[in-house]
Write a protein that holds these residues in place. Structure first.
Motif, PDB file in Angstrom:
ATOM      1  N   ASP A  70       3.700  65.796  19.491  1.00 17.80           N
ATOM      2  CA  ASP A  70       3.269  64.730  18.574  1.00 17.80           C
ATOM      3  C   ASP A  70       3.298  63.370  19.274  1.00 17.80           C
ATOM      4  O   ASP A  70       2.417  62.523  19.046  1.00 17.80           O
ATOM      5  CB  ASP A  70       4.174  64.698  17.345  1.00 17.80           C
ATOM      6  CG  ASP A  70       3.933  65.884  16.409  1.00 17.80           C
ATOM      7  OD1 ASP A  70       2.873  66.536  16.546  1.00 17.80           O
ATOM      8  OD2 ASP A  70       4.803  66.158  15.559  1.00 17.80           O
ATOM      9  N   GLU A  71       4.296  63.159  20.124  1.00 19.07           N
ATOM     10  CA  GLU A  71       4.382  61.894  20.862  1.00 19.07           C
ATOM     11  C   GLU A  71       3.197  61.734  21.813  1.00 19.07           C
ATOM     12  O   GLU A  71       2.617  60.646  21.927  1.00 19.07           O
ATOM     13  CB  GLU A  71       5.697  61.837  21.645  1.00 19.07           C
ATOM     14  CG  GLU A  71       5.918  60.501  22.356  1.00 19.07           C
ATOM     15  CD  GLU A  71       7.223  60.460  23.127  1.00 19.07           C
ATOM     16  OE1 GLU A  71       7.440  59.455  23.848  1.00 19.07           O
ATOM     17  OE2 GLU A  71       8.013  61.417  23.027  1.00 19.07           O
ATOM     18  N   ALA A  72       2.814  62.836  22.470  1.00 18.95           N
ATOM     19  CA  ALA A  72       1.659  62.784  23.374  1.00 18.95           C
ATOM     20  C   ALA A  72       0.377  62.501  22.603  1.00 18.95           C
ATOM     21  O   ALA A  72      -0.460  61.689  23.035  1.00 18.95           O
ATOM     22  CB  ALA A  72       1.548  64.104  24.146  1.00 18.95           C
ATOM     23  N   LEU A  75       0.308  58.898  21.632  1.00 21.10           N
ATOM     24  CA  LEU A  75       0.043  58.039  22.788  1.00 21.10           C
ATOM     25  C   LEU A  75      -1.439  58.057  23.150  1.00 21.10           C
ATOM     26  O   LEU A  75      -1.997  57.033  23.580  1.00 21.10           O
ATOM     27  CB  LEU A  75       0.893  58.493  23.978  1.00 21.10           C
ATOM     28  CG  LEU A  75       0.977  57.559  25.182  1.00 21.10           C
ATOM     29  CD1 LEU A  75       1.470  56.178  24.779  1.00 21.10           C
ATOM     30  CD2 LEU A  75       1.898  58.151  26.253  1.00 21.10           C
ATOM     31  N   LEU A  76      -2.094  59.196  22.956  1.00 21.89           N
ATOM     32  CA  LEU A  76      -3.537  59.263  23.186  1.00 21.89           C
ATOM     33  C   LEU A  76      -4.275  58.318  22.237  1.00 21.89           C
ATOM     34  O   LEU A  76      -5.217  57.618  22.647  1.00 21.89           O
ATOM     35  CB  LEU A  76      -4.038  60.695  23.005  1.00 21.89           C
ATOM     36  CG  LEU A  76      -5.566  60.879  23.080  1.00 21.89           C
ATOM     37  CD1 LEU A  76      -6.096  60.486  24.457  1.00 21.89           C
ATOM     38  CD2 LEU A  76      -5.944  62.320  22.738  1.00 21.89           C
ATOM     39  N   GLU A  77      -3.854  58.288  20.978  1.00 20.48           N
ATOM     40  CA  GLU A  77      -4.497  57.384  20.019  1.00 20.48           C
ATOM     41  C   GLU A  77      -4.269  55.919  20.405  1.00 20.48           C
ATOM     42  O   GLU A  77      -5.161  55.094  20.257  1.00 20.48           O
ATOM     43  CB  GLU A  77      -3.961  57.656  18.614  1.00 20.48           C
ATOM     44  CG  GLU A  77      -4.364  59.015  18.057  1.00 20.48           C
ATOM     45  CD  GLU A  77      -5.867  59.245  18.134  1.00 20.48           C
ATOM     46  OE1 GLU A  77      -6.620  58.353  17.692  1.00 20.48           O
ATOM     47  OE2 GLU A  77      -6.286  60.298  18.651  1.00 20.48           O
ATOM     48  N   ASP A  78      -3.089  55.614  20.932  1.00 16.74           N
ATOM     49  CA  ASP A  78      -2.823  54.243  21.406  1.00 16.74           C
ATOM     50  C   ASP A  78      -3.749  53.894  22.568  1.00 16.74           C
ATOM     51  O   ASP A  78      -4.272  52.765  22.650  1.00 16.74           O
ATOM     52  CB  ASP A  78      -1.367  54.114  21.864  1.00 16.74           C
ATOM     53  CG  ASP A  78      -0.385  54.175  20.703  1.00 16.74           C
ATOM     54  OD1 ASP A  78      -0.823  54.015  19.549  1.00 16.74           O
ATOM     55  OD2 ASP A  78       0.816  54.406  20.956  1.00 16.74           O
ATOM     56  N   ALA A  79      -3.944  54.855  23.478  1.00 19.01           N
ATOM     57  CA  ALA A  79      -4.814  54.618  24.631  1.00 19.01           C
ATOM     58  C   ALA A  79      -6.259  54.400  24.171  1.00 19.01           C
ATOM     59  O   ALA A  79      -6.965  53.527  24.700  1.00 19.01           O
ATOM     60  CB  ALA A  79      -4.727  55.798  25.597  1.00 19.01           C
ATOM     61  N   ARG A  80      -6.700  55.177  23.187  1.00 19.85           N
ATOM     62  CA  ARG A  80      -8.059  55.022  22.666  1.00 19.85           C
ATOM     63  C   ARG A  80      -8.241  53.664  21.980  1.00 19.85           C
ATOM     64  O   ARG A  80      -9.263  52.995  22.155  1.00 19.85           O
ATOM     65  CB  ARG A  80      -8.361  56.151  21.675  1.00 19.85           C
ATOM     66  CG  ARG A  80      -8.698  57.478  22.346  1.00 19.85           C
ATOM     67  CD  ARG A  80      -8.809  58.591  21.314  1.00 19.85           C
ATOM     68  NE  ARG A  80      -9.409  59.798  21.870  1.00 19.85           N
ATOM     69  CZ  ARG A  80      -9.347  60.987  21.292  1.00 19.85           C
ATOM     70  NH1 ARG A  80      -8.705  61.118  20.124  1.00 19.85           N
ATOM     71  NH2 ARG A  80      -9.920  62.041  21.851  1.00 19.85           N
ATOM     72  N   CYS A  99      -1.021  53.711  29.281  1.00 17.84           N
ATOM     73  CA  CYS A  99      -0.811  54.833  28.357  1.00 17.84           C
ATOM     74  C   CYS A  99      -1.275  56.146  28.983  1.00 17.84           C
ATOM     75  O   CYS A  99      -0.618  57.186  28.833  1.00 17.84           O
ATOM     76  CB  CYS A  99      -1.571  54.593  27.048  1.00 17.84           C
ATOM     77  SG  CYS A  99      -0.878  53.305  25.989  1.00 17.84           S
ATOM     78  N   LEU A 100      -2.396  56.099  29.691  1.00 17.79           N
ATOM     79  CA  LEU A 100      -2.910  57.311  30.322  1.00 17.79           C
ATOM     80  C   LEU A 100      -1.964  57.807  31.412  1.00 17.79           C
ATOM     81  O   LEU A 100      -1.783  59.020  31.580  1.00 17.79           O
ATOM     82  CB  LEU A 100      -4.297  57.038  30.909  1.00 17.79           C
ATOM     83  CG  LEU A 100      -5.431  56.891  29.883  1.00 17.79           C
ATOM     84  CD1 LEU A 100      -6.713  56.423  30.566  1.00 17.79           C
ATOM     85  CD2 LEU A 100      -5.675  58.222  29.178  1.00 17.79           C
ATOM     86  N   GLY A 101      -1.353  56.890  32.152  1.00 13.33           N
ATOM     87  CA  GLY A 101      -0.396  57.290  33.176  1.00 13.33           C
ATOM     88  C   GLY A 101       0.815  57.983  32.576  1.00 13.33           C
ATOM     89  O   GLY A 101       1.276  59.014  33.076  1.00 13.33           O
ATOM     90  N   ALA A 105       2.069  62.240  32.806  1.00 12.41           N
ATOM     91  CA  ALA A 105       3.415  62.739  33.106  1.00 12.41           C
ATOM     92  C   ALA A 105       3.942  63.596  31.954  1.00 12.41           C
ATOM     93  O   ALA A 105       4.566  64.647  32.179  1.00 12.41           O
ATOM     94  CB  ALA A 105       4.354  61.567  33.366  1.00 12.41           C
ATOM     95  N   MET A 106       3.696  63.182  30.710  1.00 17.33           N
ATOM     96  CA  MET A 106       4.158  63.950  29.561  1.00 17.33           C
ATOM     97  C   MET A 106       3.486  65.314  29.498  1.00 17.33           C
ATOM     98  O   MET A 106       4.123  66.331  29.218  1.00 17.33           O
ATOM     99  CB  MET A 106       3.882  63.182  28.268  1.00 17.33           C
ATOM    100  CG  MET A 106       4.744  61.942  28.083  1.00 17.33           C
ATOM    101  SD  MET A 106       4.315  61.032  26.575  1.00 17.33           S
ATOM    102  CE  MET A 106       4.757  62.226  25.334  1.00 17.33           C
TER     103      MET A 106
END
Length: 365
Positions: A70-72, A75-80, A99-101, A105-106
């Motif tokens: 869920d955290e990943a 984070l994808l939505e934040d990057a978008r 965010c993509l970096g 790692a995640m």
């Protein structure tokens, strides 16, 4: 990174997250967690403390995996969102790239976790280090490996409980048996089972000659209570004795150490590092159950081997990794090919590259 490159990276990461939902079986895990949470909330759940702890630990592991996924996804939505604003402000492009970096790692971590899908991979491990031939030198090498594994476990956030750590004559350890408790502890530490070879100038040799020393590592799963093991208490002889120790104020003056002898197989298990005889006995029986289960699994594997007409390599007792301190410095895993010249870091517990390297190699076989 230019905006076009960020856009491509967003697409690639989104695909990896979609794949992760599948190979992590997130929907199935959510259903399992709901079932376990219902059990935990039911009246009388804690009446059987041992079973309750097992269920709670399983639920905690499921909850952690779902939370990481869920955290990943978040984070994808934040990057978008940052990318959509990047055309107006370059700072948002940097935020999206950051965010993509973190996401990469995640996702690497989630993919590694997906490898440990075996029956006991997610649970705790019993790790044993025994010296090979070589007297004091081998005992010293056993202690070095014991420290390496305890430091690695500390770095992973795992708990280590000494079960049977016996000082050697003069230096080092005569043997070390520990229980490692943590998520995927058994699955990850399976990489360490086998013989470890050390080459160095002997610290116990007055002539400073180069010496080769061996120690064997055994890794067993801690067996859940619901796993049936053919263990009749009547077949086990229980002896108690005084724990060994460094002497002085730390010496144990009661017969709290326990030795179990399983008479049908001749397997002997000792435990002396718990605080009481009862705790040592319980810990020793955990180790005995694990060894009996492994013995049965080896018998089944041998039967399959005979039916197939093939010979299977026995990993325990075969050299898996070299640690060279002289005339040059190198640690090399003979299975995965992973190597480094930073021997001090490895012996200090920096094992992650070797553990992950082994599992990548194993998955490709």
């Amino acid at each position: 990174m230019e905006l076009k490159e960020i856009a491509k990276e967003l697409e690639a990461v989104a695909a990896r997250i979609a794949d992760a939902r599948g190979f992590l079986h997130i929907d199935d895990k959510a259903a399992d967690l709901a079932r376990l949470d219902a059990q935990i909330a039911s009246p009388g759940f804690w009446d059987d403390a041992s079973r309750a702890q097992q269920v709670s630990k399983e639920a905690s592991n499921l909850r952690d995996t779902i939370a990481e996924y869920d955290e990943a996804a978040a984070l994808l939505e934040d990057a978008r969102a940052a990318f959509e604003l990047a055309g107006e402000d370059a700072a948002f492009a940097e935020e999206s790239e950051e965010c993509l970096g973190r996401l990469a790692a995640m996702l690497d971590g989630l993919e590694v976790a997906s490898w440990f899908s075996g029956r006991f991979d997610g649970g705790d491990a019993i790790l044993t280090v025994n010296p090979g031939q070589g007297g004091l030198e081998a005992q010293d090498w056993t202690e070095m490996l014991y420290r390496m594994y305890t430091r690695y476990a500390d770095a992973k956030g795992w708990r280590v409980a000494d079960l049977d750590v016996v000082p050697g004559e003069g230096i080092g350890l005569d043997r070390a048996v520990v229980q490692v408790e943590g998520r995927n502890a058994y699955g990850m530490l399976r990489s360490e089972a086998g013989v470890h070879r050390l080459v160095r100038i002997s610290p116990t040799d007055d002539k400073k000659r180069r010496q080769t020393t061996f120690a064997s590592v055994e890794v067993l799963p801690v067996m859940p209570d619901d796993i049936e093991v053919d263990l009749n208490p009547a077949d086990v002889r229980v002896d108690v004795y005084r724990s060994s120790g460094p002497g002085g104020q730390c010496v144990n003056t009661t017969d709290s150490a326990v030795r179990l002898t399983h008479q049908p197989t001749g397997i002997v298990v000792t435990c002396q590092n718990e605080k009481s005889q009862l705790q040592n006995k319980e810990a020793a029986f955990r180790v005995l159950r694990a060894r009996l289960y492994e013995l049965e699994e080896r018998k089944r594997a041998a039967e399959l081997d005979a039916l197939r007409g093939e010979r299977m390599d026995n990993s325990f007792g075969s050299q898996i990794r070299n640690y060279v301190l002289y005339p040059y410095q190198m640690v090399k895993d003979l299975r995965s090919g992973v190597e480094t010249g930073n021997v001090d870091a490895v012996l200090g517990g920096d094992l992650e590259d070797f553990v992950i390297g082994y599992h990548k190699w194993h998955a490709s076989q």
